[in-house]
Motif scaffolding. Structure first.
Motif, PDB file in Angstrom:
ATOM      1  N   LYS A  77       9.541  32.932  30.919  1.00  0.00           N
ATOM      2  CA  LYS A  77      10.787  33.441  30.353  1.00  0.00           C
ATOM      3  C   LYS A  77      11.601  32.360  29.655  1.00  0.00           C
ATOM      4  O   LYS A  77      12.410  32.661  28.776  1.00  0.00           O
ATOM      5  CB  LYS A  77      11.633  34.088  31.460  1.00  0.00           C
ATOM      6  CG  LYS A  77      11.057  35.378  32.006  1.00  0.00           C
ATOM      7  CD  LYS A  77      11.975  36.010  33.034  1.00  0.00           C
ATOM      8  CE  LYS A  77      12.004  35.194  34.317  1.00  0.00           C
ATOM      9  NZ  LYS A  77      12.793  35.889  35.380  1.00  0.00           N
ATOM     10  N   GLU A  78      11.399  31.107  30.056  1.00  0.00           N
ATOM     11  CA  GLU A  78      12.108  29.998  29.430  1.00  0.00           C
ATOM     12  C   GLU A  78      11.356  29.435  28.234  1.00  0.00           C
ATOM     13  O   GLU A  78      11.720  28.397  27.683  1.00  0.00           O
ATOM     14  CB  GLU A  78      12.356  28.900  30.459  1.00  0.00           C
ATOM     15  CG  GLU A  78      13.248  29.341  31.620  1.00  0.00           C
ATOM     16  CD  GLU A  78      14.617  29.788  31.155  1.00  0.00           C
ATOM     17  OE1 GLU A  78      15.201  29.071  30.304  1.00  0.00           O
ATOM     18  OE2 GLU A  78      15.088  30.834  31.612  1.00  0.00           O
ATOM     19  N   ASN A  85       8.417  28.120  28.188  1.00  0.00           N
ATOM     20  CA  ASN A  85       7.531  27.013  28.525  1.00  0.00           C
ATOM     21  C   ASN A  85       6.092  27.513  28.531  1.00  0.00           C
ATOM     22  O   ASN A  85       5.806  28.642  28.955  1.00  0.00           O
ATOM     23  CB  ASN A  85       7.889  26.453  29.906  1.00  0.00           C
ATOM     24  CG  ASN A  85       9.301  25.919  29.953  1.00  0.00           C
ATOM     25  OD1 ASN A  85       9.712  25.138  29.103  1.00  0.00           O
ATOM     26  ND2 ASN A  85      10.058  26.357  30.961  1.00  0.00           N
ATOM     27  N   LYS A 131      18.337  32.178  25.046  1.00  0.00           N
ATOM     28  CA  LYS A 131      17.236  31.881  24.134  1.00  0.00           C
ATOM     29  C   LYS A 131      17.302  32.666  22.820  1.00  0.00           C
ATOM     30  O   LYS A 131      16.435  32.497  21.970  1.00  0.00           O
ATOM     31  CB  LYS A 131      15.901  32.175  24.827  1.00  0.00           C
ATOM     32  CG  LYS A 131      15.605  31.272  26.019  1.00  0.00           C
ATOM     33  CD  LYS A 131      15.429  29.820  25.600  1.00  0.00           C
ATOM     34  CE  LYS A 131      15.066  28.918  26.764  1.00  0.00           C
ATOM     35  NZ  LYS A 131      14.903  27.506  26.339  1.00  0.00           N
ATOM     36  N   LYS A 186      11.943  26.649  20.844  1.00  0.00           N
ATOM     37  CA  LYS A 186      12.021  27.405  22.103  1.00  0.00           C
ATOM     38  C   LYS A 186      13.165  28.412  22.049  1.00  0.00           C
ATOM     39  O   LYS A 186      14.049  28.459  22.913  1.00  0.00           O
ATOM     40  CB  LYS A 186      12.200  26.471  23.301  1.00  0.00           C
ATOM     41  CG  LYS A 186      10.925  25.732  23.691  1.00  0.00           C
ATOM     42  CD  LYS A 186      11.077  25.065  25.046  1.00  0.00           C
ATOM     43  CE  LYS A 186       9.753  24.461  25.498  1.00  0.00           C
ATOM     44  NZ  LYS A 186       9.855  23.865  26.851  1.00  0.00           N
TER      45      LYS A 186
END
Length: 353
Positions: free
Chosen positions: A8-9, A11, A130, A176
């Motif tokens: 979710k981040e 990564n 994000k 990102k």
């Protein structure tokens, strides 16, 4: 073809280099869909988790995994099937928390909604860190819009569909971040500078289906606002006469007229009527399996020409859906042009909203 799996981040969790099958369905004015099937390994099972993100490097949008199914078949093979929607489904997780009265181009109004409900809301618990605003594409229309407590994604879809636009959350892996873009297609119809024509005569269409259906069609809407009986504020949108006039009414009394001029309020009613009529469209649609190289010539939202001389049909219409069916052996590409038949769930949603 490599696919990235992200958390979710955003990564990197893992990289997938093989698959059994993938269906990747991009849609213009609502979140697209995908599903994919993989042979089971402990590694693949570990990274294909619900809420993780599947990203194909050749796509602008990523898919959010919302469904996972593991099955052992009769041949002793274990497979993992995942499903989900494109990243713009994140916008479905927000409502318009307070009354918003907006004016400007359709693009400006959509961006303001995303900014105030997702990027910089008054309650920072509602913020999605994000998501950012992308570059403007430039729209020259003008609308007045009032929204209160409605689902954000559905509100964006209403505005986009009424204006012939689309939207997406484009993934930038280097930053990102997801960028909210409004999509305005190019004119590639016959006679344009760079036309894109789909026809069996040009050998760029392998299979095709054509639909016409007016069973759900309406083209004139009486929009009813505040007030009672002869004092009720009403506006009419749509133009037609005689037997070709298909009427409907819509109660928009939830749109309040306090604190604004009569003309602004009436424009808000007209906007809502135009959005409502888009739920009751005339179905006129081609679904065609096309040559893969056509993906380089046109894009989702473009206006193109579909021509079938044998069927006596020629329409200038918009690419509303691009579906890619991928397997280990082949890749098939299907375009849906124009307004396809509505699903039952969409008909029910249109009736109650």
């Amino acid at each position: 073809m490599e696919m990235y799996v992200l958390d979710k981040e955003l990564n990197l969790v893992g990289v997938l280099s093989g698959y059994e099958a993938i269906i990747w369905r991009d849609m213009l004015a609502e979140p697209g869909k995908f599903e994919a099937e993989f042979l089971f390994t402990e590694k693949i099972n570990g990274i294909l988790q619900r809420t993780n993100i599947l990203y194909k490097k050749d796509e602008m949008q990523a898919g959010i995994i919302s469904y996972k199914h593991i099955k052992l078949d009769k041949q002793g093979r274990t497979k993992i099937r995942i499903k989900g929607n494109m990243a713009s489904v994140y916008l479905r997780r927000r409502i318009v928390w307070e009354k918003m009265v907006l004016s400007g181009t359709s693009e400006e109004v959509m961006r303001k909604l995303v900014e105030k409900q997702v990027i910089d809301p008054a309650d920072q618990e509602r913020r999605m860190r994000k998501i950012r605003l992308g570059q403007m594409c430039g729209i020259d229309d003008y609308i007045e819009k009032q929204a209160t407590y409605s689902n954000l994604q559905e509100t964006l879809t209403d505005i986009a569909a009424a204006a012939g636009l689309g939207y997406r959350l484009r993934l930038d892996l280097n930053e990102k971040a997801f960028y909210f873009d409004v999509i305005k297609g190019a004119d590639r119809t016959l006679g344009a500078e760079k036309p894109c024509i789909f026809s069996r005569d040009f050998h760029n269409v392998y299979t095709e289906e054509y639909y016409e259906d007016d069973s759900n069609f309406r083209n004139v809407c009486l929009v009813c606002g505040t007030g009672e009986d002869e004092n009720r504020v009403t506006e009419t949108v749509g133009e037609a006469s005689g037997i070709d006039r298909y009427e409907m009414s819509y109660s928009a009394s939830f749109l309040k007229d306090e604190g604004q001029t009569d003309e602004v309020y009436r424009e808000q009613l007209r906007q809502k009527g135009n959005e409502k009529l888009k739920d009751y469209y005339l179905v006129e649609s081609f679904t065609s399996k096309v040559r893969k190289d056509k993906l380089k010539e046109c894009a989702l939202g473009d206006l193109v020409t579909c021509n079938d001389k044998k069927w006596g049909i020629r329409i200038d219409t918009q690419i509303k859906v691009i579906e890619k069916n991928l397997s280990k052996d082949e890749q098939e590409v299907y375009f849906t042009f124009g307004n396809s038949r509505p699903m039952l769930a969409n008909l029910i949603k249109a009736a109650i909203k």
